[in-house]
Design an enzyme around this catalytic site. Sequence first.
Site, PDB file in Angstrom:
ATOM      1  N   GLN A   1      -0.439   2.106   0.597  1.00 18.47           N
ATOM      2  CA  GLN A   1       0.276   0.819   0.666  1.00 18.47           C
ATOM      3  C   GLN A   1      -0.602  -0.278   1.285  1.00 18.47           C
ATOM      4  OE1 GLN A   1       1.524   3.771   1.605  1.00 18.47           O
ATOM      5  NE2 GLN A   1       3.727   3.902   1.334  1.00 18.47           N
TER       6      GLN A   1
ATOM      7  N   LYS B   1       5.205   4.008   9.089  1.00 18.56           N
ATOM      8  CA  LYS B   1       4.374   4.794   8.171  1.00 18.56           C
ATOM      9  C   LYS B   1       3.441   5.748   8.908  1.00 18.56           C
ATOM     10  CE  LYS B   1       4.512   4.897   4.674  1.00 18.56           C
ATOM     11  NZ  LYS B   1       5.319   5.978   4.030  1.00 18.56           N
TER      12      LYS B   1
ATOM     13  N   ASP C   1      10.371   1.311  10.536  1.00 23.00           N
ATOM     14  CA  ASP C   1      11.450   1.798   9.676  1.00 23.00           C
ATOM     15  C   ASP C   1      12.715   2.107  10.459  1.00 23.00           C
ATOM     16  OD1 ASP C   1       8.845   2.474   8.103  1.00 23.00           O
ATOM     17  OD2 ASP C   1      10.505   2.429   6.665  1.00 23.00           O
TER      18      ASP C   1
ATOM     19  N   ARG D   1      10.050  -0.530  -1.899  1.00 14.98           N
ATOM     20  CA  ARG D   1       9.836   0.198  -0.640  1.00 14.98           C
ATOM     21  C   ARG D   1       9.642  -0.806   0.481  1.00 14.98           C
ATOM     22  NH1 ARG D   1       5.768  -2.178   0.515  1.00 14.98           N
ATOM     23  NH2 ARG D   1       5.594  -0.838   2.330  1.00 14.98           N
ATOM     24  N   GLY D   2       9.552  -0.250   1.714  1.00 13.86           N
ATOM     25  CA  GLY D   2       9.550  -1.123   2.890  1.00 13.86           C
ATOM     26  C   GLY D   2      10.991  -1.248   3.355  1.00 13.86           C
TER      27      GLY D   2
ATOM     28  N   ARG E   1      16.395   7.988   0.497  1.00 14.72           N
ATOM     29  CA  ARG E   1      15.327   8.142   1.505  1.00 14.72           C
ATOM     30  C   ARG E   1      15.998   8.201   2.882  1.00 14.72           C
ATOM     31  NH1 ARG E   1      10.076   4.467   1.093  1.00 14.72           N
ATOM     32  NH2 ARG E   1       9.146   6.282   2.091  1.00 14.72           N
TER      33      ARG E   1
HETATM   34  O1  MRU Z   1       7.100   4.514   2.616  1.00 13.89           O
HETATM   35  P1  MRU Z   1       7.182   3.019   2.685  1.00 13.89           P
HETATM   36  O2  MRU Z   1       6.137   2.327   1.886  1.00 13.89           O
HETATM   37  O3  MRU Z   1       8.576   2.514   2.388  1.00 13.89           O
HETATM   38  O4  MRU Z   1       6.905   2.705   4.219  1.00 13.89           O
HETATM   39  C1  MRU Z   1       6.948   1.383   4.635  1.00 13.89           C
HETATM   40  C2  MRU Z   1       6.603   1.191   6.058  1.00 13.89           C
HETATM   41  O5  MRU Z   1       6.336   2.113   6.789  1.00 13.89           O
HETATM   42  C3  MRU Z   1       6.702  -0.218   6.568  1.00 13.89           C
HETATM   43  O6  MRU Z   1       5.764  -0.459   7.557  1.00 13.89           O
HETATM   44  C4  MRU Z   1       8.118  -0.449   7.131  1.00 13.89           C
HETATM   45  O7  MRU Z   1       9.081  -0.067   6.211  1.00 13.89           O
HETATM   46  C5  MRU Z   1       8.323  -1.866   7.507  1.00 13.89           C
HETATM   47  S1  MRU Z   1       8.383  -2.941   6.114  1.00 13.89           S
HETATM   48  C6  MRU Z   1       8.637  -4.516   6.681  1.00 13.89           C
END
Ligand code: MRU
Length: 357
Positions: free
Chosen positions: A202, A254, A243, A52-53, A95
């Site tokens: 997270q 997030k 994102d 993820r990320g 996603r």
């Molecule tokens: O749902 P996730 O854990 O994939 O969400 C991740 C985030 O919101 C991060 O802040 C974003 O992807 C940036 S990661 C460098």
Amino acid sequence: MKDIMRFDTVALDDAQSALVIIDQTRLPGAIEMLHLKTQKEIWDAIYLLQVRGAPAIGVAAGYGIYLAAKEIETSDYDTFLARFREAKDYLNSSRPTAVNLSWALNRMEQVVLANAERTVAEIKELLHAECEAIRDEDVAMCRAIGEYGLSLIKNGDGILTHCNAGQLATSKYGTALSPVHLGREKGMNFRVYTDETRPLLQGARLSAFEMVADGVDTTVICDNMASQVMKNGWVNAVFVGCDRVAANGDACNKIGTSGVAILAKHYGIPFYVLGPTSTIDMSIESGDEIVIEQRPAHEVTEMWYKQRMAPEGVKVYNPAFDVTDHELITGIITEEGIAYPPYTESLKAIFEKKKTR
Ligand code: MRU
């Protein structure tokens, strides 16, 4: 635990035809590597947040579509392209919010489209090179973001972050946490406050884990404690990831990030969004156009609790992301430099600069 910094978040084992990831749902309790071979396994790993990320999802998608392409047994270009597109659409459905997923898949598709005159075997080789390039560029982008971010803070500063936009969310260093990791390399240290980040934690599980592993002075706080921590005067800057960023600077990240931005404005604390240009979607004018992923209710009502904690039958609203209004953002830190308001101008300039390379 220190070793976690040496693990690749996402890697390709070409000999075994596998995508290799750290299973992030098991952290911080166990460091378990997964070798994913089928497209279904890769789709599930993205959906379930085992990887993820935004940048890490992009790198995983690049490797994933390469593995799919490798399996296509045909020497006919049109058949190959059709099967490639089926696999691309499938992975793209895992996603919806992080633009890096479609960005990486489109970039891989371009390789197929631009080489129609070559043999399928040659195209597969080019796809291999392209997915490794996506990964290598991600490392370089994160390092550059870290250098720019580091120029804004000084040794000992307090940084508040939300979710995990660290090494575990990218190929290396991270985005929001990259300045902290680079600072450590230079012998600096910071006080990092990681919002726990309900509902999937997270911040408490991942950001705190990689910060502690890197020897950073780290404090986990519940999401509703950020105001008090800011009021105490402990936070010099907020660093968060993203994102998808729209052309006007609205930044999706997030769930809970926009609340942090509102608090930061109230307390006069600079609020920075850090992300590579691969996370900036210039095709959309504002955050209103961003599709926000809705996730299952059990993540709120059951996960992490020994027993279900909310009554059966209750309604649950579980958006995975929110959009921070561009007016709340002090600067957007990319690998090409720091964009300041007005973002409609400065983000365009960032892409112009990128083109000249
Ligand atoms: O749902 P996730 O854990 O994939 O969400 C991740 C985030 O919101 C991060 O802040 C974003 O992807 C940036 S990661 C460098």
